[in-house]
Design a protein around this motif. Sequence first.
Motif, mmCIF file in Angstrom:
data_model
loop_
_atom_site.group_PDB
_atom_site.id
_atom_site.type_symbol
_atom_site.label_atom_id
_atom_site.label_comp_id
_atom_site.label_asym_id
_atom_site.label_seq_id
_atom_site.Cartn_x
_atom_site.Cartn_y
_atom_site.Cartn_z
ATOM 1 N N GLY A 1 1.215 -1.188 -0.017
ATOM 2 C CA GLY A 1 -0.325 -0.343 0.406
ATOM 3 C C GLY A 1 0.620 1.389 0.521
ATOM 4 N N ASP A 2 1.945 0.804 0.791
ATOM 5 C CA ASP A 2 2.857 2.623 0.783
ATOM 6 C C ASP A 2 3.728 2.530 -0.661
ATOM 7 N N LYS A 3 3.458 1.504 -2.260
ATOM 8 C CA LYS A 3 4.224 1.829 -3.004
ATOM 9 C C LYS A 3 3.592 3.109 -4.287
ATOM 10 N N ARG A 4 3.896 3.904 -4.346
ATOM 11 C CA ARG A 4 3.776 4.717 -5.797
ATOM 12 C C ARG A 4 3.028 3.824 -6.611
ATOM 13 N N ALA A 5 1.825 4.261 -6.989
ATOM 14 C CA ALA A 5 1.351 3.862 -8.292
ATOM 15 C C ALA A 5 2.058 3.751 -9.256
ATOM 16 N N ASP A 6 2.364 5.061 -9.512
ATOM 17 C CA ASP A 6 3.116 5.500 -10.847
ATOM 18 C C ASP A 6 4.812 4.919 -10.827
ATOM 19 N N GLY A 7 5.222 4.237 -9.959
ATOM 20 C CA GLY A 7 6.855 3.874 -9.860
ATOM 21 C C GLY A 7 6.760 2.190 -10.002
ATOM 22 N N ASP A 8 8.445 2.738 -10.775
ATOM 23 C CA ASP A 8 8.834 1.047 -11.008
ATOM 24 C C ASP A 8 8.896 -0.089 -9.621
ATOM 25 N N LEU A 9 8.253 -0.763 -10.428
ATOM 26 C CA LEU A 9 8.479 -2.189 -9.817
ATOM 27 C C LEU A 9 9.388 -2.807 -9.379
ATOM 28 N N ARG A 10 10.376 -2.303 -10.170
ATOM 29 C CA ARG A 10 12.210 -3.481 -10.296
ATOM 30 C C ARG A 10 12.503 -2.801 -9.151
ATOM 31 N N ALA A 11 12.564 -1.094 -9.686
ATOM 32 C CA ALA A 11 13.560 0.259 -8.965
ATOM 33 C C ALA A 11 12.581 -0.326 -6.915
ATOM 34 N N TRP A 12 11.788 -0.485 -7.080
ATOM 35 C CA TRP A 12 11.701 -0.075 -5.724
ATOM 36 C C TRP A 12 12.053 -1.488 -4.941
ATOM 37 N N LEU A 13 11.793 -3.012 -5.848
ATOM 38 C CA LEU A 13 11.791 -4.561 -4.924
ATOM 39 C C LEU A 13 13.593 -3.917 -4.613
ATOM 40 N N PHE A 14 13.942 -4.273 -5.272
ATOM 41 C CA PHE A 14 16.443 -3.726 -6.031
ATOM 42 C C PHE A 14 16.197 -2.958 -4.648
ATOM 43 N N ALA A 15 15.189 -1.684 -4.523
ATOM 44 C CA ALA A 15 15.522 -0.571 -3.115
ATOM 45 C C ALA A 15 15.674 -1.160 -2.149
ATOM 46 N N ILE A 16 14.013 -2.462 -1.993
ATOM 47 C CA ILE A 16 13.828 -2.668 -0.543
ATOM 48 C C ILE A 16 14.532 -3.486 -0.239
ATOM 49 N N LEU A 17 15.257 -4.881 -0.937
ATOM 50 C CA LEU A 17 16.384 -5.398 -1.403
ATOM 51 C C LEU A 17 17.724 -4.714 -0.250
ATOM 52 N N TYR A 18 17.863 -4.060 -1.128
ATOM 53 C CA TYR A 18 19.325 -3.435 -0.805
ATOM 54 C C TYR A 18 19.131 -2.794 1.112
ATOM 55 N N ARG A 19 18.229 -2.270 0.886
ATOM 56 C CA ARG A 19 18.130 -2.319 2.545
ATOM 57 C C ARG A 19 17.814 -3.202 3.182
ATOM 58 N N PHE B 1 19.454 -5.745 2.927
ATOM 59 C CA PHE B 1 21.273 -6.431 2.920
ATOM 60 C C PHE B 1 21.507 -5.420 4.103
ATOM 61 N N LEU B 2 21.349 -4.158 3.781
ATOM 62 C CA LEU B 2 22.193 -3.411 4.967
ATOM 63 C C LEU B 2 21.361 -3.700 6.733
ATOM 64 N N ASP B 3 20.628 -3.210 6.760
ATOM 65 C CA ASP B 3 20.325 -3.305 8.276
ATOM 66 C C ASP B 3 20.755 -5.279 8.320
ATOM 67 N N ALA B 4 20.602 -6.066 7.611
ATOM 68 C CA ALA B 4 21.386 -7.108 8.409
ATOM 69 C C ALA B 4 22.981 -7.608 8.111
ATOM 70 N N HIS B 5 23.512 -6.408 7.660
ATOM 71 C CA HIS B 5 25.016 -6.312 7.582
ATOM 72 C C HIS B 5 25.167 -5.488 9.305
ATOM 73 N N ARG B 6 25.120 -4.708 9.153
ATOM 74 C CA ARG B 6 24.599 -3.804 10.344
ATOM 75 C C ARG B 6 24.444 -4.524 11.671
ATOM 76 N N ARG B 7 22.743 -5.210 11.590
ATOM 77 C CA ARG B 7 22.852 -6.474 12.603
ATOM 78 C C ARG B 7 23.916 -7.411 13.334
ATOM 79 N N SER B 8 24.477 -7.745 11.911
ATOM 80 C CA SER B 8 25.780 -8.641 12.198
ATOM 81 C C SER B 8 27.124 -7.905 12.565
ATOM 82 N N ARG B 9 27.313 -6.639 12.586
ATOM 83 C CA ARG B 9 28.424 -6.082 12.763
ATOM 84 C C ARG B 9 28.208 -5.966 14.774
ATOM 85 N N ARG B 10 27.142 -5.468 14.881
ATOM 86 C CA ARG B 10 26.375 -4.974 16.376
ATOM 87 C C ARG B 10 26.835 -5.855 17.242
ATOM 88 N N TYR B 11 25.930 -7.322 16.477
ATOM 89 C CA TYR B 11 26.038 -8.855 17.291
ATOM 90 C C TYR B 11 27.908 -8.896 17.751
#
Length: 168
Positions: free
Chosen positions: A45-63, A65-75
């Motif tokens: 529901g938060d996705k912009r209707a006119d936005g590119d699905l591929r770019a949106w999914l790649f952005a989510i995947l990258y975020r 990854f970064l979150d998991a990487h930060r968590r592993s460094r914190r642990y």
Amino acid sequence: MSEFDEQLREIIPRLRRFAVSLTRNSSSADDLVQASLERALSSWGDKRADGDLRAWLFAILYRQFLDAHRRSRRYARMLEFFTGRDDAEPSAERTVIAQSTLQAFDRLPTEQRALLLMVSVEGLSYKEVAEILDAPIGTVMSRLSRARQALRQLSDGEISSPSLRILK
């Protein structure tokens, strides 16, 4: 919804290829893609209707990854703090132990968590902590000892919640 399914079928291999390049491990990449798709579907529901699905999914995947990487460094830092060891890459077992210790730390009473953070993480001396708490140094030392003991017991699963002593 069939158009959406077709788009996803085209994008998933690309997401996986990108995830493998980030994680350098195929099973971690699969987990990352799955987590990213779950996040995308839950926030559809938060996705912009006119936005590119591929770019949106790649952005989510990258975020993700970064979150998991930060968590592993914190642990890894917390594991080093609690065990006194410094390994470059934490093993899965050590990560689980670190997560367990962090969960045990979260279950400590606020006063014990604060005391452990002041002394062990912030590096304050007993004297400085005694001044902050307006308590004698001996009291700080005994409270710290009890906090460390409670953390060890919670980490080892010996008790379900910190024990409180009743003084008369």
